[in-house]
Enzyme design. Structure first.
Site, PDB file in Angstrom:
ATOM      1  N   ASP A  96      -5.898  -4.844  -5.752  1.00 29.35           N
ATOM      2  CA  ASP A  96      -5.758  -3.466  -5.273  1.00 29.35           C
ATOM      3  C   ASP A  96      -4.429  -2.848  -5.711  1.00 29.35           C
ATOM      4  O   ASP A  96      -4.300  -1.644  -5.891  1.00 29.35           O
ATOM      5  CB  ASP A  96      -5.823  -3.402  -3.740  1.00 29.35           C
ATOM      6  CG  ASP A  96      -6.822  -4.348  -3.117  1.00 29.35           C
ATOM      7  OD1 ASP A  96      -7.053  -5.430  -3.689  1.00 29.35           O
ATOM      8  OD2 ASP A  96      -7.360  -4.026  -2.053  1.00 29.35           O
ATOM      9  N   ASP A  99       0.805  -1.224   0.000  1.00 27.57           N
ATOM     10  CA  ASP A  99       0.000   0.000   0.000  1.00 27.57           C
ATOM     11  C   ASP A  99       0.840   1.276   0.000  1.00 27.57           C
ATOM     12  O   ASP A  99       0.284   2.383   0.046  1.00 27.57           O
ATOM     13  CB  ASP A  99      -0.961  -0.005   1.189  1.00 27.57           C
ATOM     14  CG  ASP A  99      -2.056  -1.049   1.014  1.00 27.57           C
ATOM     15  OD1 ASP A  99      -2.580  -1.154  -0.114  1.00 27.57           O
ATOM     16  OD2 ASP A  99      -2.365  -1.762   1.971  1.00 27.57           O
TER      17      ASP A  99
HETATM   18  N1  GLY Z   1      -7.725  -3.611   0.632  1.00 24.86           N
HETATM   19  C1  GLY Z   1      -8.055  -2.295   0.280  1.00 24.86           C
HETATM   20  C2  GLY Z   1      -9.505  -2.127   0.078  1.00 24.86           C
HETATM   21  O1  GLY Z   1     -10.251  -2.296   1.020  1.00 24.86           O
HETATM   22  O2  GLY Z   1      -9.920  -1.837  -1.005  1.00 24.86           O
END
Ligand code: GLY
Length: 378
Positions: free
Chosen positions: A156, A94
């Site tokens: 993601d 992230d």
């Molecule tokens: N894992 C990131 C989201 O909740 O989209």
């Protein structure tokens, strides 16, 4: 030429956004909101993946309003992330969400040398998560003692690739881009289904690189279609095309967009998963709608004019519905901008509440419609 009419509700939506952002910034300050529960944004620790969205939203509003106090808060948030960048041993993929919307945003808008250095450092950590055998960016670190998730990659991560594209351009070193492209090839091969829906999690053998399975993750089931994951793919593939000009990314982005648009209910705001059995509550996920809308507006800019209208009109329609039907503009007891997001249904976390990434992408979508704004992923 495609007619780019400014939607008549846009100025009013922007004014409401600025007014409310200024108001809630008095309480949130340089904090890291995630979900608004009972009308109050719960603040997370700075290492949580959502840490970039509030400062990113502040930068978007600052760029047009020149409100110095919003800029100061965004800069304070960025500095508060320094201990995470320097001392935290569990940074995961992230990094892109976190430092694109803080340091790249700051660098693009203020040319801060410190911000540039932070973003390059974050890119180095992200690139270091690349698994050469499987050609994917590893998603997470073990959540608990003894867990092995070295072979996990998630959809993601498409949205984390712009940090690598940026680092290549900024440093002149193509290695970051090579890694991003290798990861995106893996996305095309293993995550995007023929019908344009996507898997959330793909599992690899971290030593041989062999694909060993698909997992449901934040969706209802492995073979369901988590709507936010679909939005991450739609936007992430469009951004991959934006940065590389490689045709196969935009072809896949279109396929995902068509799937997404075909699943939308009457009000154009998606349910949290597009494939759930009738007995499961169909909560909306407004954050998936906001992210997809901003991605669709970029997609519209990347295709020929005969196609552009389909994507632009859909993006505008979704943003209008979010504004009119989901916006909490005049509710002083609600800090969130956009209601009815669903963060993690399978874990029962933050269901049917405003989410900071829903607010962020809604504001980014408005910024796109207002034209000429800086978009931090590009
Ligand atoms: N894992 C990131 C989201 O909740 O989209």
């Amino acid at each position: 030429m495609l007619e780019r009419k400014t939607p008549e509700w846009l100025d009013e939506a922007w004014e409401n956004t600025v007014r409310k952002t200024v108001r809630v910034s008095g309480r949130i300050g340089a904090g890291f909101p995630h979900a608004s529960v009972g009308g109050i944004y719960v603040l997370e620790a700075p290492h949580w993946w959502t840490a970039g969205f509030w400062p990113g939203l502040l930068w978007l509003v600052y760029e047009e309003s020149s409100n110095a106090s919003l800029r100061e808060l965004a800069e304070q948030c960025e500095v508060k992330l320094d201990p995470v960048l320097h001392d935290y041993t569990r940074l995961d993929h992230d990094l892109g969400f976190m430092w694109s919307l803080t340091s790249i945003a700051s660098y693009k808008l203020t040319q801060s040398a410190a911000s540039r250095r932070r973003a390059l450092q974050a890119a180095n950590y992200l690139a270091a998560r690349f698994n050469l055998q499987g050609r994917y960016i590893r998603a997470w670190n073990p959540w608990r003692e003894g867990e092995n998730n070295a072979g996990i990659a998630i959809i993601d991560c498409c949205m984390n690739m712009p940090l690598l594209y940026w680092a290549s351009k900024e440093s002149g070193d193509p290695r970051y881009r090579h890694i991003a492209e290798a990861h995106m090839e893996t996305v095309l091969e293993h995550f995007i289904r023929p019908d344009g829906s996507v898997y959330h999690i793909v599992q690899f053998d971290a030593f041989t690189g062999e694909c060993t399975g698909k997992l449901g993750g934040q969706g209802y089931a492995p073979e369901s279609a988590w709507s936010r994951g679909t939005a991450w793919a739609l936007y992430g593939l469009t951004l991959a095309y934006h940065h590389t000009g490689e045709r196969r990314y935009i072809d896949a982005a279109k396929r995902v967009a068509h799937y997404f648009l075909a699943q939308l209910p009457e009000d154009s705001v998606p349910y949290w998963d597009f494939r759930i059995p009738p007995e499961v509550t169909k909560y909306r996920d407004s954050s998936a709608g906001a992210c997809a809308a901003s991605g669709l507006l970029l997609l519209a800019d990347k295709v020929g004019e005969l196609e552009a209208g389909v994507y632009r009109e859909a993006g505008v329609r979704m943003l209008e519905s979010l504004y009119r039907n989901y916006g909490a503009w005049h509710d002083s007891g609600e800090e969130g901008l956009i209601r009815h997001g669903t963060s993690h249904y399978p874990e029962g976390k933050n269901i049917d509440v405003p989410l900071i990434y829903g607010d962020y992408f809604f504001v980014e979508g408005l910024a796109r419609l207002r034209g000429g704004r800086t978009i931090f992923w590009e």
